[in-house]
Structures are given as structure tokens and as C-alpha cells.
Design a protein around this motif. Structure first.
Motif, mmCIF file in Angstrom:
data_model
loop_
_atom_site.group_PDB
_atom_site.id
_atom_site.type_symbol
_atom_site.label_atom_id
_atom_site.label_comp_id
_atom_site.label_asym_id
_atom_site.label_seq_id
_atom_site.Cartn_x
_atom_site.Cartn_y
_atom_site.Cartn_z
ATOM 1 N N GLU A 45 0.857 -1.203 0.000
ATOM 2 C CA GLU A 45 0.000 0.000 0.000
ATOM 3 C C GLU A 45 0.883 1.239 0.000
ATOM 4 O O GLU A 45 1.825 1.339 0.759
ATOM 5 N N ASN A 51 -6.790 0.757 -8.936
ATOM 6 C CA ASN A 51 -5.766 0.938 -7.893
ATOM 7 C C ASN A 51 -5.869 2.319 -7.245
ATOM 8 O O ASN A 51 -5.706 2.459 -6.026
ATOM 9 N N THR A 82 -8.714 2.422 -4.781
ATOM 10 C CA THR A 82 -8.318 1.724 -3.546
ATOM 11 C C THR A 82 -7.406 2.611 -2.699
ATOM 12 O O THR A 82 -7.547 2.694 -1.473
ATOM 13 N N SER A 131 -9.291 5.515 -1.092
ATOM 14 C CA SER A 131 -10.053 5.020 0.061
ATOM 15 C C SER A 131 -9.155 4.847 1.283
ATOM 16 O O SER A 131 -9.533 5.216 2.408
#
Length: 268
Positions: free
Chosen positions: A1, A36, A39, A42
């Protein structure tokens, strides 16, 4: 991440023509990038929300606010990049026609809706940040005003206490100025996010129109195909009837010829 600082700077436009294979590869890459990004946005919003909740608490430090503003700015840039890539998806030509093209447009619509949802969450948490900062500034100004009034009531011989209060007032004023500058910066982000929403609404509207056009084209094509099928069936049926009629005529002709031959033979 990825962390806030790991977000890459993605720029450049898309061309309109490419071979089907190249276009398919580019479409897959771009749609994957959007997924991506959504994501990541978020995840960023979750971290931003935690920092916003700390505003006005003992955890509310200059470093934490810097990190908050940096996170908001990075997420805004990521949202702008995501909007650009979504807009480019409709310009990638992959040779799709009919139902296959409609399915791709529906996929783009779904991607846009997912982005809209996470963008709305980002917008809400940024607005909450502005509101909390404004409330803090209002309380700080009230305290500063009270301290200034107290300063005016102190005796001149209490120099140490006077100096301490003056330092506190100066510090609070600097803090208020910093907070107000941060509020202006975040409010600017709110306006930019609003612009992204407007642009996204146009993109979604265009996607909807393209889907309608494709569906209409598919329906018309289906109708034409159905009509052609009916005509072919009629032609085949007429041909079968013609063959049956020809067979009957030939049979009758054979019978007549046989009868004539029999009659002539009997006379002889």
C-alpha cells in the motif's frame, strides 16, 4: 500500500487510434490504474479521517497538521489523475462492436460510479476538517481576546507576568494565523474536488449516452437481423412450395404421356 509520499506523478494524454491488441492492452492498464487509484484514495481517506478526529485534542500538533494537509493535497492530486484516466477510457479504440462494446461502456460506468462514491467520502472528510479547524480558531480567538483584556489589567510592576502573557498572546496569534492559512488551503481543495465532481458528472452523462446509442444500435441490428431471417424463411418456404408444385406437374405429365402411349398401343 502506498503512503502519501509514494503517490506517483502521472501525466500525459491518450491517443485515439491503435491496433486492437495495443488498445486492449492500454485499456486493461488504464482501467487497472483507476481501480488501484480508487483503492488508494479510500485508504488515504481512512488515514485523513483519523487525523481529522485528532484536531483539537492533545494529539493536535504542528507535525500532525502538516501531515494532514499533505495527505489531503496528495489525495486531491490522485483524484484529479483518476478523473483524467476515466475520461481517457472512452477514447481507447479496441475494435469492439455491438454487445461487446456495450459491455465495455457499462464497465466504464461502474468504474465512474465507484470513483464518485470514494470521492464523495473524501469530500465529506475534508469538509469536516475545515469545520473543526474553524471551530478551533474561533475558540483560540476568544481565549486570545480574554488574555489581552487580562494583560491590560495587570500592574506595570509585574513585569515577569506581563512578559509571559505577551509571549502567550504572540504564540496564540501565530497559531491562529497558521490555522487560518491551513483552512484557506483546505477550502481550496474542497473547491477543486467540487470541480472534479462536475467533470465526472459530464463524463458519466456521456457514458450513459454512449450506452443508450449502443443499445439502440444493437436493437436496430437485431430487428434488421430478425426481419432478414423472416424473409429468408419465407423465401425457403416459397421455394419448397415451388418444388412441390413442379413435382406434381411432372407427375401429371408422366401420367398423361403413359396414357397416350397405352391408347396408341391398343389401337395398333
Amino acid at each position: 500500500e502506498m503512503s502519501f509520499s509514494d503517490l506517483s506523478d502521472r501525466r500525459g494524454g491518450h491517443r485515439s487510434m491503435a491496433s486492437p491488441v495495443d488498445a486492449e492492452s492500454e485499456y486493461a492498464r488504464s482501467s487497472g490504474q483507476v481501480t488501484n487509484n480508487i483503492t488508494q484514495i479510500s485508504a488515504n481517506v481512512s488515514r485523513i479521517r483519523n487525523m481529522v478526529a485528532a484536531l483539537g485534542t492533545p494529539k493536535d500538533t504542528h507535525e500532525m497538521r502538516d501531515k494532514l494537509h499533505h495527505g489531503i493535497d496528495e489525495t486531491k492530486l490522485l483524484a484529479q489523475d483518476t478523473k483524467r484516466v476515466i475520461a481517457s477510457l472512452g477514447r481507447i479504440e479496441g475494435g469492439y462492436q455491438g454487445v461487446a462494446n456495450a459491455e465495455r461502456k457499462f464497465e466504464q460506468r461502474k468504474i465512474s460510479e465507484d470513483f464518485s462514491k470514494v470521492l464523495k467520502t473524501f469530500q465529506e472528510v475534508v469538509r469536516d476538517s475545515v469545520q473543526r479547524e474553524k471551530e478551533y480558531v474561533a475558540r483560540a480567538k476568544t481565549r486570545a481576546h480574554s488574555e489581552e483584556e487580562r494583560l491590560g489589567l495587570l500592574d506595570a510592576d509585574k513585569s515577569h507576568e506581563l512578559m509571559q502573557m505577551e509571549n502567550d498572546i504572540e504564540f496564540n496569534q501565530a497559531l491562529i494565523a497558521e490555522r487560518e492559512a491551513g483552512i484557506k488551503e483546505v477550502e481550496s481543495t474542497v473547491r477543486e474536488v467540487n470541480e472534479i465532481f462536475k467533470d465526472l458528472a459530464i463524463i458519466v452523462s456521456d457514458q450513459g449516452q454512449m450506452i443508450d446509442d449502443i443499445e439502440s444500435s444493437v436493437v436496430q441490428s437485431h430487428d434488421r437481423t430478425s426481419a432478414a431471417t423472416v424473409e429468408l424463411k419465407k423465401a425457403a418456404e416459397n421455394e419448397r412450395k415451388a418444388r412441390r408444385t413442379m413435382c406434381c406437374l411432372i407427375s401429371i405429365l408422366v401420367v398423361v404421356v403413359v396414357l397416350i402411349i397405352l391408347i396408341i398401343t391398343n389401337k395398333i
